[in-house]
Design a protein around this motif. Structure first.
Motif, mmCIF file in Angstrom:
data_model
loop_
_atom_site.group_PDB
_atom_site.id
_atom_site.type_symbol
_atom_site.label_atom_id
_atom_site.label_comp_id
_atom_site.label_asym_id
_atom_site.label_seq_id
_atom_site.Cartn_x
_atom_site.Cartn_y
_atom_site.Cartn_z
ATOM 1 N N ILE A 1 34.632 30.326 49.860
ATOM 2 C CA ILE A 1 34.931 29.897 51.224
ATOM 3 C C ILE A 1 34.568 31.039 52.160
ATOM 4 N N LYS A 2 33.921 30.710 53.233
ATOM 5 C CA LYS A 2 33.588 31.710 54.254
ATOM 6 C C LYS A 2 34.268 31.318 55.549
ATOM 7 N N PHE A 3 34.827 32.292 56.242
ATOM 8 C CA PHE A 3 35.423 32.048 57.553
ATOM 9 C C PHE A 3 34.289 31.819 58.546
ATOM 10 N N PRO A 4 34.390 30.767 59.384
ATOM 11 C CA PRO A 4 33.302 30.498 60.337
ATOM 12 C C PRO A 4 33.131 31.631 61.340
ATOM 13 N N GLU A 5 31.888 31.939 61.642
ATOM 14 C CA GLU A 5 31.600 32.982 62.626
ATOM 15 C C GLU A 5 32.099 32.543 63.997
ATOM 16 N N GLY A 6 32.673 33.464 64.708
ATOM 17 C CA GLY A 6 33.151 33.177 66.057
ATOM 18 C C GLY A 6 32.418 34.040 67.060
ATOM 19 N N LYS A 7 32.726 33.808 68.300
ATOM 20 C CA LYS A 7 32.151 34.631 69.358
ATOM 21 C C LYS A 7 32.801 36.007 69.316
ATOM 22 N N PRO A 8 32.072 37.033 69.729
ATOM 23 C CA PRO A 8 32.708 38.350 69.833
ATOM 24 C C PRO A 8 33.870 38.291 70.828
ATOM 25 N N SER A 9 34.936 38.967 70.500
ATOM 26 C CA SER A 9 36.131 38.962 71.347
ATOM 27 C C SER A 9 35.913 39.789 72.608
ATOM 28 N N THR A 10 36.416 39.268 73.719
ATOM 29 C CA THR A 10 36.411 40.024 74.974
ATOM 30 C C THR A 10 37.836 40.412 75.363
#
Length: 140
Positions: free
Chosen positions: A90-99
């Motif tokens: 299982i891979k965690f879905p890529e998210g946007k970089p945090s601001t």
């Protein structure tokens, strides 16, 4: 909006001296948190110090994760779980970089130093346990 949300907004505005039907400024919110904490009141679990909610010194957690490193921490949690069943992948879905850091720094620049110092006292244990840096020296 729900009744709990409305009551929270009203309480924040009453204790911070704010005005308006639903809009709460960051300064009003910070004022509320400081007043409740300094009066010995109980802060809502959404903004109470983590050390008061999760008892990190009393419970031996296997993993501590932070929102700022959500992607890396989530994958580490999945990897930890999957060590028990190596047939799974299982891979965690890529998210946007945090601001989050940039936005927090921007918001806190408008808060007077005395109030930032008060907040630091309230959240001091959280800062120490979770490796956060206190930026109270930015004079305002």
């Amino acid at each position: 909006r729900d009744e709990v949300g409305d009551n929270t907004v009203n309480q924040i505005q009453r204790l911070s001296g704010g005005v308006g039907k639903y809009k709460i400024t960051f300064l009003e919110f910070i004022t509320y948190v400081i007043k409740v904490a300094q009066a010995g009141g109980r802060l809502d679990s959404h903004w109470a110090p983590i050390t008061e909610i999760c008892n990190p010194c009393s419970i031996q957690y296997d993993i501590l994760a932070k929102f700022e490193t959500l992607n890396e921490d989530s994958q580490a949690i999945l990897d930890y779980i999957l060590t028990r069943d190596p047939t799974q992948s299982i891979k965690f879905p890529e998210g946007k970089p945090s601001t989050t850091n940039e936005r927090c720094n921007e918001a806190f620049r408008s808060i007077p130093l005395k109030m930032r110092n008060s907040l630091h006292q309230i959240y001091k244990e959280d800062y120490m346990l979770f490796g956060y840096e206190f930026k109270g020296s930015n004079k305002k």
